[in-house]
Enzyme design. Structure first.
Site, PDB file in Angstrom:
ATOM      1  N   CYS A  94       2.406   0.208   2.697  1.00  0.00           N
ATOM      2  CA  CYS A  94       1.165  -0.213   3.944  1.00  0.00           C
ATOM      3  C   CYS A  94       2.141  -0.986   4.821  1.00  0.00           C
ATOM      4  O   CYS A  94       3.075  -1.692   4.626  1.00  0.00           O
ATOM      5  CB  CYS A  94       0.172  -1.195   3.134  1.00  0.00           C
ATOM      6  N   GLU A 152       7.975 -12.183  -8.678  1.00  0.00           N
ATOM      7  CA  GLU A 152       7.521 -13.253  -7.787  1.00  0.00           C
ATOM      8  C   GLU A 152       5.956 -13.669  -8.194  1.00  0.00           C
ATOM      9  O   GLU A 152       5.179 -12.613  -8.460  1.00  0.00           O
ATOM     10  CB  GLU A 152       7.647 -13.047  -6.339  1.00  0.00           C
ATOM     11  N   CYS A 198      -0.769 -14.014   0.898  1.00  0.00           N
ATOM     12  CA  CYS A 198      -1.111 -12.581   0.412  1.00  0.00           C
ATOM     13  C   CYS A 198      -0.273 -11.544   1.431  1.00  0.00           C
ATOM     14  O   CYS A 198       0.042 -11.800   2.528  1.00  0.00           O
ATOM     15  CB  CYS A 198      -2.419 -11.916   0.914  1.00  0.00           C
ATOM     16  N   CYS A 211      -1.384 -15.481  -9.174  1.00  0.00           N
ATOM     17  CA  CYS A 211      -1.138 -14.234  -8.885  1.00  0.00           C
ATOM     18  C   CYS A 211       0.065 -13.659  -9.323  1.00  0.00           C
ATOM     19  O   CYS A 211       1.091 -14.069  -8.945  1.00  0.00           O
ATOM     20  CB  CYS A 211      -1.149 -14.641  -7.203  1.00  0.00           C
ATOM     21  N   SER A 226      -8.360  -3.032  -1.684  1.00  0.00           N
ATOM     22  CA  SER A 226      -7.800  -3.152  -0.386  1.00  0.00           C
ATOM     23  C   SER A 226      -8.369  -1.999   0.660  1.00  0.00           C
ATOM     24  O   SER A 226      -7.733  -0.771   0.501  1.00  0.00           O
ATOM     25  CB  SER A 226      -6.258  -3.254  -0.374  1.00  0.00           C
ATOM     26  N   CYS A 270       7.239  -2.034  -4.133  1.00  0.00           N
ATOM     27  CA  CYS A 270       5.977  -1.371  -3.971  1.00  0.00           C
ATOM     28  C   CYS A 270       6.228  -0.066  -3.367  1.00  0.00           C
ATOM     29  O   CYS A 270       7.152   0.122  -2.360  1.00  0.00           O
ATOM     30  CB  CYS A 270       4.859  -1.980  -3.458  1.00  0.00           C
ATOM     31  N   CYS A 286       2.224  -5.128   4.986  1.00  0.00           N
ATOM     32  CA  CYS A 286       2.807  -5.917   3.856  1.00  0.00           C
ATOM     33  C   CYS A 286       4.339  -5.981   3.647  1.00  0.00           C
ATOM     34  O   CYS A 286       4.839  -4.944   3.879  1.00  0.00           O
ATOM     35  CB  CYS A 286       2.271  -5.230   2.657  1.00  0.00           C
TER      36      CYS A 286
HETATM   37  N1  SAH Z   1      -1.319  -3.178  -4.333  1.00  0.00           N
HETATM   38  C1  SAH Z   1      -2.346  -4.080  -4.526  1.00  0.00           C
HETATM   39  C2  SAH Z   1      -1.957  -5.415  -4.633  1.00  0.00           C
HETATM   40  C3  SAH Z   1      -1.175  -6.399  -3.952  1.00  0.00           C
HETATM   41  S1  SAH Z   1      -1.562  -6.553  -2.105  1.00  0.00           S
HETATM   42  C4  SAH Z   1      -3.465  -3.890  -3.217  1.00  0.00           C
HETATM   43  O1  SAH Z   1      -3.067  -3.192  -2.335  1.00  0.00           O
HETATM   44  O2  SAH Z   1      -4.421  -4.504  -3.283  1.00  0.00           O
HETATM   45  C5  SAH Z   1      -2.805  -7.806  -2.443  1.00  0.00           C
HETATM   46  C6  SAH Z   1      -3.692  -8.012  -1.271  1.00  0.00           C
HETATM   47  O3  SAH Z   1      -2.778  -8.686  -0.182  1.00  0.00           O
HETATM   48  C7  SAH Z   1      -4.233  -6.759  -0.889  1.00  0.00           C
HETATM   49  O4  SAH Z   1      -5.592  -6.807  -0.704  1.00  0.00           O
HETATM   50  C8  SAH Z   1      -3.504  -6.499   0.672  1.00  0.00           C
HETATM   51  O5  SAH Z   1      -4.323  -5.555   1.439  1.00  0.00           O
HETATM   52  C9  SAH Z   1      -3.160  -8.074   1.041  1.00  0.00           C
HETATM   53  N2  SAH Z   1      -2.035  -8.139   1.916  1.00  0.00           N
HETATM   54  C10 SAH Z   1      -1.128  -7.298   1.954  1.00  0.00           C
HETATM   55  N3  SAH Z   1      -0.330  -7.633   3.136  1.00  0.00           N
HETATM   56  C11 SAH Z   1      -0.999  -8.897   3.698  1.00  0.00           C
HETATM   57  C12 SAH Z   1      -0.665  -9.435   4.787  1.00  0.00           C
HETATM   58  N4  SAH Z   1       0.530  -9.154   5.490  1.00  0.00           N
HETATM   59  N5  SAH Z   1      -1.471 -10.282   4.894  1.00  0.00           N
HETATM   60  C13 SAH Z   1      -2.806 -10.731   4.141  1.00  0.00           C
HETATM   61  N6  SAH Z   1      -2.949  -9.721   3.269  1.00  0.00           N
HETATM   62  C14 SAH Z   1      -2.134  -8.949   3.030  1.00  0.00           C
END
Ligand code: SAH
Length: 348
Positions: free
Chosen positions: A107, A78, A328, A96, A210, A103, A110
């Site tokens: 988290c 994606e 995101c 992006c 992050s 993953c 996410c």
């Molecule tokens: N694994 C990497 C890249 C993917 S996430 C990382 O953790 O940075 C990309 C960004 O999206 C990260 O900053 C993450 O904290 C944010 N993110 C994840 N879930 C989200 C959500 N539900 N709403 C807004 N941002 C989110």
């Protein structure tokens, strides 16, 4: 007999070396490489072909476009194209990309984490996302962020090789200053990326981390990685990042009732004080079955203001694509993948 290699997995140097070993003139090989990456055309040879998975689904919200590419075994990458207006007035596009399908980081906020890790993407599959945006959707890509599905430091060999190709001046020619790798904040991964960013030509590669929380208690509750690598260790790793005038981007997903008070803002700034960085406040985009709503506009504004009041450089990230689960943290939604694709009838 080996399968032919994919030119999308090669830098121009690798390609011309291999071509020369097969008797092709280097100058001719370089022309072939440039035509492949600048025009999307390549006549397959017996030892090398150009192959990128075709686009399976496209969904869009205004100018934000999420697209998927189907790989063998019915898994899908994606990617999202995000437009923004540049200072010159010309629209700029950020792509992006995903580095993995799913993953392993877990988290809690996410969407991608809910799938678990399904596959590491190869460099050619990462570059293939750029190729699809550039030549299948016909969009000029100015910036690339590794902020799609996956944790880049979990798949670093392929991510670094993909960056070498994306930055290749005879290829996509996206300057490292326009490429950002976003990580959950794993110290060993940041150290390896820092080594890469010390190589000539890659000094300006951007790092995004992050953080998402002001202290270990909150961070460990929402990001399991923090239980193994607490914030002090993460700070040590970030301090090794070669500066080269580029600030580290600190991503902070603002989640109502979890990490959004003005006290949290002050605590975050205290933590970040040794670091030259920009805080990027990202309003939480609700995942499926989310226990939290999106933050109210006023709370995003007051949190951002509190960061600035502490003397810390801060920006808020514009929310794009939320309604189509392209924002995101919303990639990897299986229901959207099963839904019938909204096929574009007009070229984008
Ligand atoms: N694994 C990497 C890249 C993917 S996430 C990382 O953790 O940075 C990309 C960004 O999206 C990260 O900053 C993450 O904290 C944010 N993110 C994840 N879930 C989200 C959500 N539900 N709403 C807004 N941002 C989110």
């Amino acid at each position: 007999m080996h399968d032919p290699a994919n030119i999308l997995a090669m830098t121009s140097w690798q390609f011309t070396e291999q071509a020369a070993a097969r008797g092709l003139a280097r100058s001719h090989a370089l022309e072939l490489y440039r035509t492949a990456f600048r025009e999307g055309r390549f006549n397959d040879l017996d030892w090398v072909r150009l192959e990128a998975a075709s686009i399976a689904n496209i969904v869009r919200e205004f100018d934000t476009i999420k697209f998927t590419q189907e790989l063998h075994g019915s898994l899908e990458t994606e990617s999202v194209v995000l437009p923004h207006s540049g200072s010159s007035g010309r629209a700029r596009n950020t792509l992006c990309v995903s580095s993995q399908i799913g993953c392993a980081m877990g988290c809690t906020f996410c969407e991608t984490a809910q799938m678990g890790l399904m596959k590491n993407l190869s460099a050619e599959q990462i570059v293939g996302q750029w190729f699809a945006a550039r030549f299948m959707l016909n969009i000029t890509i100015d910036n690339i962020v590794f902020m799609g599905m996956g944790e880049p430091t979990d798949n670093l060999d392929q991510v670094i090789h993909a960056i070498r190709i994306l930055a290749d001046r005879n290829g996509p020619a996206i300057a490292p200053a326009r490429i950002a790798v976003s990580t959950v904040g794993r110290a060993a991964g940041i150290a390896r990326l820092a080594d890469f960013a010390r190589e000539a030509g890659f000094h300006k590669l951007r790092l995004a981390v992050s953080i998402n929380a002001p202290n270990d208690r909150i961070r460990s509750a929402i990001m399991p990685i923090n239980r193994a690598e607490p914030m002090a260790a993460l700070m040590q790793a970030m301090l090794t990042w070669p500066a080269h005038g580029q600030r580290i981007l600190i991503e902070y997903v603002l989640i109502p009732g979890v990490n959004d008070s003005v006290e949290h803002a002050a605590e975050l700034c205290e933590y970040l004080s040794p670091l030259h960085c920009t805080v990027n406040v990202i309003p939480y985009n609700p995942r499926r079955n989310s226990p939290w709503p999106a933050p109210a506009e006023e709370s995003v504004a007051s949190f951002t203001k509190a960061i600035a009041a502490n003397g810390q450089f801060v920006k808020r990230r514009q929310t794009l694509g939320r309604s189509v689960m392209a924002a995101c943290g919303q990639l990897g939604n299986p229901t959207i993948r099963r839904r019938r694709a909204i096929q574009l009838t007009t070229p984008v």
